[in-house]
Design a protein around this motif. Sequence first.
Motif, short mmCIF file in Angstrom:
data_model
loop_
_atom_site.label_atom_id
_atom_site.label_comp_id
_atom_site.label_asym_id
_atom_site.label_seq_id
_atom_site.Cartn_x
_atom_site.Cartn_y
_atom_site.Cartn_z
N LEU A 252 0.84 -1.19 0.00
CA LEU A 252 0.00 0.00 0.00
C LEU A 252 0.88 1.24 0.00
O LEU A 252 1.89 1.29 0.69
CB LEU A 252 -0.88 0.00 1.26
N ALA A 253 0.50 2.23 -0.79
CA ALA A 253 1.20 3.51 -0.79
C ALA A 253 0.18 4.62 -0.59
O ALA A 253 -0.99 4.49 -0.96
CB ALA A 253 1.94 3.72 -2.11
N VAL A 254 0.62 5.70 0.05
CA VAL A 254 -0.27 6.85 0.28
C VAL A 254 0.42 8.11 -0.23
O VAL A 254 1.02 8.87 0.54
CB VAL A 254 -0.63 6.99 1.77
N PRO A 255 0.36 8.36 -1.54
CA PRO A 255 0.93 9.61 -2.06
C PRO A 255 0.14 10.80 -1.55
O PRO A 255 -1.05 10.70 -1.24
CB PRO A 255 0.80 9.45 -3.59
N VAL A 256 0.83 11.93 -1.46
CA VAL A 256 0.25 13.12 -0.84
C VAL A 256 0.07 14.24 -1.87
O VAL A 256 1.02 14.65 -2.53
CB VAL A 256 1.16 13.63 0.31
N VAL A 257 -1.16 14.72 -1.99
CA VAL A 257 -1.46 15.90 -2.81
C VAL A 257 -1.33 17.12 -1.91
O VAL A 257 -2.18 17.35 -1.03
CB VAL A 257 -2.88 15.83 -3.41
N ARG A 258 -0.28 17.88 -2.11
CA ARG A 258 -0.01 19.01 -1.23
C ARG A 258 -0.87 20.22 -1.61
O ARG A 258 -1.14 20.47 -2.77
CB ARG A 258 1.48 19.38 -1.28
N HIS A 259 -1.28 20.93 -0.58
CA HIS A 259 -2.13 22.12 -0.72
C HIS A 259 -3.34 21.82 -1.61
O HIS A 259 -3.62 22.53 -2.57
CB HIS A 259 -1.31 23.28 -1.29
N ALA A 260 -4.07 20.78 -1.22
CA ALA A 260 -5.28 20.42 -1.95
C ALA A 260 -6.30 21.54 -1.90
O ALA A 260 -7.16 21.65 -2.78
CB ALA A 260 -5.87 19.13 -1.38
N GLU A 261 -6.23 22.39 -0.86
CA GLU A 261 -7.20 23.48 -0.72
C GLU A 261 -7.06 24.52 -1.84
O GLU A 261 -7.98 25.30 -2.09
CB GLU A 261 -7.05 24.16 0.65
#
Length: 376
Positions: A252-261
């Motif tokens: 399992l991997a959890v990539p991060v979308v930065r500043h989704a806001e």
Amino acid sequence: MAVEVVMPKLGMSMKEGTVSVWNKKVGEAVDKGESIASINSEKIEMEIESPAEGTVLDIKVSEGEGVPPGTVICYIGEANEQIEKKKEKEEKQKTAGKRIKISPAARKIAEGANVDIKTLEGTGPGGRITKADVLKALPDQQKQQTNEAEDPPVSMMRKTIASRMTESLQNSAQLTLTMKADVTKLTDLQHQLNETAKTRYDTKLTITDFAARAATLSLLEHPGMNSMYQDSRVTVFEHVHLGIAAALDHGLAVPVVRHAERLPLIELAKKIKWYGQKAREGKLLHDEIEGSTFTITNLGAYGVEHFTPILNPPETGILGVGKMYEAPVYKEGELCKSAILPLSLTFDHRALDGAPAAAFLAAVKNYLEDPAAILL
């Protein structure tokens, strides 16, 4: 001159990488850019490509063996080319008189077979004794029994997942709330937008994309969920770094979308797909799986409705999205067929109480039931 292939450093925090499998053997020809091995480190698994065309002259790191970044794992050069051994001799001289270097798998086999590791010559980096070195010293019958009894090694990724999930459950007070969202309007809007999304942006909008946008907007309204509890303090984040769980064949991997806001729906959707593709191709970097403030996981494709997600520490919340299904619903006195989306929110009760957690989940539900608000 032979080319060194080294264990890459996939991020600032990487301390060790493990060779999962060799795709080439000594003596086999390789093309430049061809995959020669798979490696893994914590939550990342990726392919190692040959930096040059030639022949695999020597393999220095066995499958299942972990080594620090920068360690030579193999040599590639012209057929029958002699490899310069000077560096290896210097390393062995430096380690003379110091503690014996041996991989965990090799030590386990040696102890089980009563082999004195002091008598073994290590062929690994810096004279490290490998599993192959121990097996070589065993009689044929004992070697066969050892191979038959030995369990396959656990990958670094699986070890990290096991450690983090155990830590998550032991060090937080987790509670899961569930709701159901009527996403009939959302699915209609999704179908209307996807033709334009495909033509103009070469992508499509999924339920996960809408849930990600709904969660992001809800986190801005209920910042207590966008937080972490550490050292008896609750830190609330002003930004939303959204983790999107991606299931892989090997973990399992959890990539991060930065500043989704800061991202509108279509840009958020493109980011989610881009990181998902990188995860499946094993090309994520450590920096791309760190720093999330909230996570979303979707098991709908596996037929799961409600479930209990485990927190991705040190986050306060994780939203689980289940399988959408059709159900009869009364609307304004009439029985209608509606599309229902199950939602499961696990949160850390140390950082947040049940009422504000329920208010956050209700906000997600409201955005999904009024999808126009997601676009505006």
